[in-house]
Scaffold this active site. Sequence first.
Site, PDB file in Angstrom:
ATOM      1  N   ARG A  61      -0.891  -2.137 -18.576  1.00 49.63           N
ATOM      2  CA  ARG A  61      -0.504  -3.035 -17.480  1.00 49.63           C
ATOM      3  C   ARG A  61       1.013  -3.089 -17.376  1.00 49.63           C
ATOM      4  O   ARG A  61       1.590  -3.080 -16.286  1.00 49.63           O
ATOM      5  CB  ARG A  61      -1.078  -4.456 -17.679  1.00 49.63           C
ATOM      6  N   TYR A 113       1.413  -7.166  10.281  1.00 52.00           N
ATOM      7  CA  TYR A 113       0.107  -6.693   9.817  1.00 52.00           C
ATOM      8  C   TYR A 113      -0.833  -7.898   9.591  1.00 52.00           C
ATOM      9  O   TYR A 113      -0.420  -8.906   9.002  1.00 52.00           O
ATOM     10  CB  TYR A 113       0.298  -5.901   8.517  1.00 52.00           C
ATOM     11  N   ASP A 185       8.340  -3.796   5.606  1.00 52.22           N
ATOM     12  CA  ASP A 185       7.112  -3.017   5.442  1.00 52.22           C
ATOM     13  C   ASP A 185       7.334  -1.694   6.170  1.00 52.22           C
ATOM     14  O   ASP A 185       7.399  -1.655   7.401  1.00 52.22           O
ATOM     15  CB  ASP A 185       5.935  -3.805   6.039  1.00 52.22           C
ATOM     16  N   LYS A 210      -1.938   4.634   3.335  1.00 53.65           N
ATOM     17  CA  LYS A 210      -1.742   5.262   4.637  1.00 53.65           C
ATOM     18  C   LYS A 210      -1.000   6.597   4.481  1.00 53.65           C
ATOM     19  O   LYS A 210      -1.524   7.481   3.835  1.00 53.65           O
ATOM     20  CB  LYS A 210      -1.013   4.283   5.563  1.00 53.65           C
TER      21      LYS A 210
HETATM   22  C1  LIG Z   1      -2.749  -1.190   5.716  1.00 50.40           C
HETATM   23  C2  LIG Z   1      -1.474  -1.942   5.819  1.00 50.40           C
HETATM   24  C3  LIG Z   1      -1.137  -2.925   4.882  1.00 50.40           C
HETATM   25  C4  LIG Z   1      -2.078  -3.346   3.760  1.00 50.40           C
HETATM   26  O1  LIG Z   1      -2.266  -2.318   2.842  1.00 50.40           O
HETATM   27  P1  LIG Z   1      -3.591  -2.162   1.924  1.00 50.40           P
HETATM   28  O2  LIG Z   1      -3.309  -0.918   1.165  1.00 50.40           O
HETATM   29  O3  LIG Z   1      -4.744  -2.047   2.850  1.00 50.40           O
HETATM   30  O4  LIG Z   1      -3.681  -3.380   1.085  1.00 50.40           O
HETATM   31  C5  LIG Z   1       0.093  -3.544   5.018  1.00 50.40           C
HETATM   32  N1  LIG Z   1       0.941  -3.233   6.015  1.00 50.40           N
HETATM   33  C6  LIG Z   1       0.647  -2.315   6.943  1.00 50.40           C
HETATM   34  C7  LIG Z   1       1.623  -2.024   8.024  1.00 50.40           C
HETATM   35  C8  LIG Z   1      -0.561  -1.634   6.887  1.00 50.40           C
HETATM   36  O5  LIG Z   1      -0.859  -0.727   7.814  1.00 50.40           O
END
Ligand SMILES: *Cc1c(COP(=O)(O)O)cnc(C)c1O
Length: 394
Positions: A61, A113, A185, A210
């Site tokens: 961890r 998001y 983000d 993604k």
């Molecule tokens: C998918 C997404 C998230 C969340 O990510 P997870 O891996 O699904 O927890 C946060 N911000 C954006 C812009 C996203 O497309």
Amino acid sequence: MASERQGPGRHAPDRFSFETLNLHTGAEVDPYTGAASIPIYQASTFHQPDFDHPPEFDYARSGNPTRVALERVIAELEGGVRGFAFASGMAAITAALLLFPAGSHIVACEDIYGGTYRALTRVFARLGVEATFVDATDLDRVRAAIRPNTRALYLETPSNPTLRIIDLASACALAKERGLVTIVDNTFMSPYLQRPHDLGADIVVHSATKFLGGHSDVVAGLATVANERLGAEMYLIQNGFGGVLGPYDSWLVMRGIKTLSVRMRQSQSSAQAIARFLQDHPKVNRVYYPGLPGHPGKAVHDRQAKGPGAVLSFDIGGADEVRRFAARLRLPLFAVSLGAAESILSYPARMSHASMPPDERARRGITDGLLRLSVGLEAEADLLADLEQALQAV
Ligand SMILES: *Cc1c(COP(=O)(O)O)cnc(C)c1O
């Protein structure tokens, strides 16, 4: 400290273009064995032969060699001083938000998001951290929302799903002037197209599920920080809350990242063509894509990013039109998520933004006719033909 280890392949990355840095971060060769693919160190604990001299790794961890390699890769690619890998994008985002004590206030962009909106309004509100959502494309609104207890500015650009553009350098400068931590983000762009630290951001977060992972096979989150103080605080949260990414998933994300540049370039090129096609199509009311000349944020986006990316949204009317269109479409997956090898069509009003109150959704342009397309690696001509035949049904 684990993050300061230097692998044998350490280079001077600033001299290279991103495509080269993408593969030669210095963390690409296993420092213990020389293996060309970082091994999956599937171990939870590590032998400590001499307790007076603790080893580099003691418990997974706190640190695992496979995860640490990924953390070094993302730190290099984003230009941060330290990287952190989490079990999901939301785990990375909430770790960053946990830096602020009860009584803090956060200013966030309104086109955020859905999961982050839910975390801020339903979880962090309960912990005494309050958020105000503003149209951050207008910095005067950001300025007006800052209070004496505001500690952070949270941004996403291009935003999801209407691809609005925030001027990152100006927003970060404003935040710095007011003593706020800026969190960006960067999921939609990836560091191939946009590097928020270079524009002044303190923390960059990713859903590595993604574009970074890129193959719809792993859920993961990454964060990078601009200085060691924030690095120490993020590590305290990562180790303390324990939402770490496992070694196998860390390996999958590293494997995905190796082809980030070529995937992004190909997908973006098709996305450009598709955006133009949709814009000229009589069945399409509106297209949101920062690569189109009429996009209101294009000049700012062109200044801060290397390209418009591979995600676009378009409005074809209402739920009935969407139903007919989606039923005819053959290639894209109709699903939540984006940034994959295959194209993914998603329906924000019913998927990613379903947890947002309807009036809030409407105010943000997330209508029942809005679809978001993440363009994958299929042949551009096949994607265009598929969209054309499905639009005939609308
Ligand atoms: C998918 C997404 C998230 C969340 O990510 P997870 O891996 O699904 O927890 C946060 N911000 C954006 C812009 C996203 O497309």
